[in-house]
Design an enzyme around this catalytic site. Structure first.
Site, short mmCIF file in Angstrom:
data_model
loop_
_atom_site.label_atom_id
_atom_site.label_comp_id
_atom_site.label_asym_id
_atom_site.label_seq_id
_atom_site.Cartn_x
_atom_site.Cartn_y
_atom_site.Cartn_z
N CYS A 136 16.76 26.74 3.21
CA CYS A 136 16.37 26.07 1.96
C CYS A 136 15.44 26.91 1.10
O CYS A 136 15.25 26.61 -0.08
CB CYS A 136 15.71 24.73 2.26
SG CYS A 136 16.83 23.57 3.02
N HIS A 273 11.74 22.44 -4.07
CA HIS A 273 12.93 22.22 -3.25
C HIS A 273 13.05 20.72 -3.02
O HIS A 273 12.07 20.03 -2.79
CB HIS A 273 12.80 22.96 -1.92
CG HIS A 273 13.86 22.58 -0.94
ND1 HIS A 273 15.20 22.57 -1.28
CD2 HIS A 273 13.80 22.17 0.35
CE1 HIS A 273 15.90 22.18 -0.23
NE2 HIS A 273 15.08 21.92 0.77
N ASN A 303 19.63 16.86 -0.47
CA ASN A 303 19.12 18.21 -0.20
C ASN A 303 20.29 19.19 -0.24
O ASN A 303 21.15 19.17 0.64
CB ASN A 303 18.45 18.22 1.18
CG ASN A 303 17.87 19.57 1.55
OD1 ASN A 303 18.12 20.57 0.89
ND2 ASN A 303 17.08 19.60 2.61
N1 ACO Z 1 19.22 5.45 9.15
C1 ACO Z 1 18.49 4.59 9.87
N2 ACO Z 1 17.61 4.99 10.80
C2 ACO Z 1 17.45 6.33 10.98
C3 ACO Z 1 18.19 7.27 10.26
C4 ACO Z 1 19.11 6.80 9.32
N3 ACO Z 1 19.86 7.61 8.56
N4 ACO Z 1 17.82 8.51 10.65
C5 ACO Z 1 16.89 8.35 11.59
N5 ACO Z 1 16.66 7.03 11.81
C6 ACO Z 1 15.73 6.40 12.74
C7 ACO Z 1 15.38 7.30 13.91
O1 ACO Z 1 16.34 7.20 14.92
C8 ACO Z 1 14.04 6.74 14.32
O2 ACO Z 1 14.25 5.59 15.08
P1 ACO Z 1 13.34 5.27 16.39
O3 ACO Z 1 11.94 5.14 15.83
O4 ACO Z 1 13.94 4.04 16.90
O5 ACO Z 1 13.50 6.49 17.26
C9 ACO Z 1 13.40 6.28 13.01
O6 ACO Z 1 14.49 6.18 12.07
C10 ACO Z 1 12.36 7.27 12.47
O7 ACO Z 1 12.88 8.60 12.51
P2 ACO Z 1 12.04 9.83 11.98
O8 ACO Z 1 12.86 11.07 12.14
O9 ACO Z 1 10.67 9.82 12.59
O10 ACO Z 1 11.93 9.43 10.44
P3 ACO Z 1 11.09 10.10 9.30
O11 ACO Z 1 10.28 9.10 8.62
O12 ACO Z 1 10.41 11.37 9.75
O13 ACO Z 1 12.22 10.55 8.25
C11 ACO Z 1 13.41 12.56 7.59
C12 ACO Z 1 13.23 11.46 8.65
C13 ACO Z 1 13.89 11.90 6.32
C14 ACO Z 1 14.45 13.54 8.09
C15 ACO Z 1 12.08 13.26 7.34
O14 ACO Z 1 11.49 13.60 8.55
C16 ACO Z 1 12.22 14.53 6.50
O15 ACO Z 1 12.52 14.48 5.33
N6 ACO Z 1 11.91 15.69 7.09
C17 ACO Z 1 11.84 16.96 6.38
C18 ACO Z 1 13.17 17.53 6.04
C19 ACO Z 1 12.98 18.89 5.40
O16 ACO Z 1 12.11 19.11 4.58
N7 ACO Z 1 13.78 19.86 5.80
C20 ACO Z 1 13.58 21.21 5.31
C21 ACO Z 1 14.62 21.65 4.47
S1 ACO Z 1 16.21 21.53 5.18
C22 ACO Z 1 16.79 23.18 5.49
O17 ACO Z 1 16.10 24.14 5.47
C23 ACO Z 1 18.23 23.30 5.88
#
Ligand code: ACO
Length: 346
Positions: A136, A273, A303
């Site tokens: 990214c 980003h 993204n």
């Molecule tokens: N729908 C419903 N529930 C979901 C989903 C979904 N699509 N995805 C995950 N969950 C659930 C999980 O299973 C978890 O359930 P549990 O508590 O029962 O285990 C719960 O939701 C919380 O999951 P988290 O991963 O802790 O959720 P979080 O609030 O952190 O959000 C997210 C996840 C959106 C991915 C966030 O962490 C994020 O944006 N991270 C950064 C991403 C990023 O910046 N990436 C860098 C660039 S990408 C690249 O370089 C290719």
């Protein structure tokens, strides 16, 4: 035999101090910006029919409402070419003026030849071209490389493109990742100009790049084009990446302003980003920027990795929000981990 004098701490050499001679600084001017988005739009509701998720969860956790997904003919090279054509048209520049093409991508159509030379052939440019891999952060890395080549006098015009088809590396059964990404391409045409070396110059004022390979397993693709048994799917520990993103991007924003001796108030636009609206809002607050000065496309594009910044830049440039002379701060973090910034006066 001449003694080889080691350079002093080369990694600390500020990029913005190179290219200066006789009080004149070579600057990389953003002469044109273009973009391409796949025709097919996939809503959160449509994804909720495939995996256990909901529109509410996706919107509340990420800000994403929909994403564009490439069709079979909308390849990485095709989208990169369309974005490149749009950037050249915006700059009023003929392909013959392109000295180099850099495509930031983690999802090329082929291991080689590079996407860049496919674009070169399609638009009828000369010069040279190569792809760059920094997930990214790829567009920021490519801008930095292009800026260095222009300042070194190697080329006078560079097409910098971010193009991605992450839909091809998605595990469409993993709700933790498949709802987060989209496809698309964005491009800028950089041409050599001059300035006096101050922050009043137009063009790229500074770039800063970082990586920490110790975090490589936080976000990766578990395969490669060279492994026919395993082309690979994206794997991410989203919450770990999230934590690092907020800290590292805050640091890189501070670093960019300090390097240019610029107060936060000098930044007209943040073009971040587009991974998650919560991260974007956090960085905007850190800069003291009101939300209307932060360009957001994650709601409609999701993204798009290396394409997200040029796609957002293109939108805000063409709808007239970003104006010539204004200061734009771009920042990104991605797999690697890699992260960095580019500060530009348009
Ligand atoms: N729908 C419903 N529930 C979901 C989903 C979904 N699509 N995805 C995950 N969950 C659930 C999980 O299973 C978890 O359930 P549990 O508590 O029962 O285990 C719960 O939701 C919380 O999951 P988290 O991963 O802790 O959720 P979080 O609030 O952190 O959000 C997210 C996840 C959106 C991915 C966030 O962490 C994020 O944006 N991270 C950064 C991403 C990023 O910046 N990436 C860098 C660039 S990408 C690249 O370089 C290719």
């Amino acid at each position: 035999m001449d003694q080889i004098v080691p350079e002093q701490a080369p990694s600390q050499q500020p990029v913005e101090q190179s290219g200066m001679a006789n009080g004149v600084m070579i600057r990389s001017i953003l002469a044109g910006i273009g973009a391409y988005l796949p025709k097919r739009v996939v809503s959160n509701e449509e994804l909720a029919e495939r995996v256990e998720t909901s529109d509410v969860w996706i919107r509340e956790r990420t800000g994403i409402r929909q994403r564009h997904i490439a069709g079979p003919d909308e390849t990485c090279a095709f989208m990169a070419t369309e974005a490149a054509r749009a950037a050249l048209a915006d700059a009023g520049v003929a392909p013959a003026e392109v000295g180099a093409i850099i495509v930031a991508t983690a999802t090329p159509d082929q291991a080689f030849p590079s996407t860049a030379v496919r674009v070169q052939a399609a638009i009828g440019a000369g010069g040279f071209g190569f792809d760059l891999s920094a997930a990214c952060s790829g567009f920021i890395y490519a801008m930095s490389v292009a800026d260095s080549m222009i300042k070194a006098g190697q080329v006078k015009g560079v097409l910098v493109i971010g193009a991605e088809v992450y839909s091809r590396i998605m595990n469409w059964e993993d709700r933790g990742t498949c709802v987060l990404f989209g496809d698309g391409a964005g491009a800028v045409f950089l041409r050599a100009g001059t300035g006096d070396g101050t922050a009043a110059d137009r063009g790229i004022l500074s770039t800063h790049l970082h990586a920490n390979g110790n975090y490589g397993d936080m976000l990766y693709v578990d395969g490669a084009v060279g492994r026919p048994d395993r082309p690979g799917h994206l794997v991410m520990q989203g919450n770990q990446v999230f934590r690092h993103a907020v800290t590292l991007l805050s640091e890189t924003v501070t670093e960019a302003l300090a390097a240019n001796d610029m107060p936060q108030s000098a930044v007209d636009w943040l073009v971040p980003h587009q991974a998650n609206l919560r991260i974007i809002d956090g960085i905007g607050r850190k800069l003291g920027l009101p939300p209307e000065r932060v360009v957001v496309t994650v709601d409609r594009h999701a993204n798009t990795s290396a394409a997200s910044i040029p796609l957002a830049l293109s939108e805000a440039w063409h709808d007239g929000r970003i104006q010539r002379g204004q200061v734009v701060l771009m920042e990104a973090l991605g797999g690697g981990l890699t992260w960095g910034s580019a500060l530009v006066r348009m």
